[in-house]
Design a protein around this motif. Sequence first.
Motif, PDB file in Angstrom:
ATOM      1  N   ARG A  40      44.387  43.077  43.958  1.00  0.00           N
ATOM      2  CA  ARG A  40      45.196  41.859  43.868  1.00  0.00           C
ATOM      3  C   ARG A  40      44.560  40.873  42.897  1.00  0.00           C
ATOM      4  NH1 ARG A  40      48.666  44.636  45.049  1.00  0.00           N
ATOM      5  NH2 ARG A  40      49.165  45.243  47.170  1.00  0.00           N
ATOM      6  N   PHE A  41      43.235  40.783  42.944  1.00  0.00           N
ATOM      7  CA  PHE A  41      42.504  39.884  42.053  1.00  0.00           C
ATOM      8  C   PHE A  41      42.749  40.271  40.607  1.00  0.00           C
ATOM      9  CE2 PHE A  41      39.274  36.752  41.456  1.00  0.00           C
ATOM     10  CZ  PHE A  41      38.476  37.156  40.407  1.00  0.00           C
ATOM     11  N   LEU A  62      46.252  39.206  39.574  1.00  0.00           N
ATOM     12  CA  LEU A  62      46.368  37.766  39.343  1.00  0.00           C
ATOM     13  C   LEU A  62      45.617  37.357  38.090  1.00  0.00           C
ATOM     14  CD1 LEU A  62      45.969  36.643  43.025  1.00  0.00           C
ATOM     15  CD2 LEU A  62      47.971  36.262  41.615  1.00  0.00           C
ATOM     16  N   ASN A  63      44.469  38.003  37.872  1.00  0.00           N
ATOM     17  CA  ASN A  63      43.664  37.725  36.691  1.00  0.00           C
ATOM     18  C   ASN A  63      44.442  37.969  35.418  1.00  0.00           C
ATOM     19  OD1 ASN A  63      41.173  36.701  36.157  1.00  0.00           O
ATOM     20  ND2 ASN A  63      40.101  38.650  36.131  1.00  0.00           N
ATOM     21  N   THR A 116      53.315  38.596  41.545  1.00  0.00           N
ATOM     22  CA  THR A 116      53.129  39.479  42.699  1.00  0.00           C
ATOM     23  C   THR A 116      54.211  39.211  43.734  1.00  0.00           C
ATOM     24  OG1 THR A 116      51.591  37.856  43.588  1.00  0.00           O
ATOM     25  CG2 THR A 116      50.651  39.683  42.374  1.00  0.00           C
TER      26      THR A 116
END
Lengths: 93, 91
Positions: A81-82, A85-86, A91
């Motif tokens: 998920r990181f 988002l990065n 999402t």
Amino acid sequence: MDKSMLADLDSLPEEDKVRMSTMIDQLQIRDSLRMYNSLVERCFTDCVDTFRRKTLDKQEETCVRRCAEKFLKHSMRVGMRFAELNQGAATPD
Amino acid sequence: MAANANPPPSSPSPSRIDKEQIIGMAEKEMEYKVELFNKLTHTCFNKCVDKRYKETELNMGENSCIDRCVSKYWQVTNLIGQLLGSGRPPM
């Protein structure tokens, strides 16, 4: 965590690429050791409460195994998920 | 456009000192990212995962919670970044 989350190395000249890559490797080693320690602390705190004996009983051992497995799975999911988002990906809710 | 117009003077190529500063800043930023990831991981684990460890798998509820927690943590990070970056004098 994989290297691409930390820096985009491909566009760099070779000597800088090597230098940054080494830096990232060191960060990852340090991070792995830190994760080891914090995982031990977490699972010990959550699973071990009595000190009537010197050795872990079956229940405590099972708890620690599950704790570690769960945390590692959790960590992998967070990593996914990181990374999304990065990169600025949208999402689902 | 005139073919032989003088091009504007280009800025001097980064000196060795500038490059060192840039690499230094990049290193700091990477350390920051690692710390952010670690705090995020620990915080969302505490908020989302049942400490009784009844099984090794994460259940559906925990998975959803983790996804949302990461997303919200990220939003908080950006929000605070904005607030700090606006350069207001400290109270």
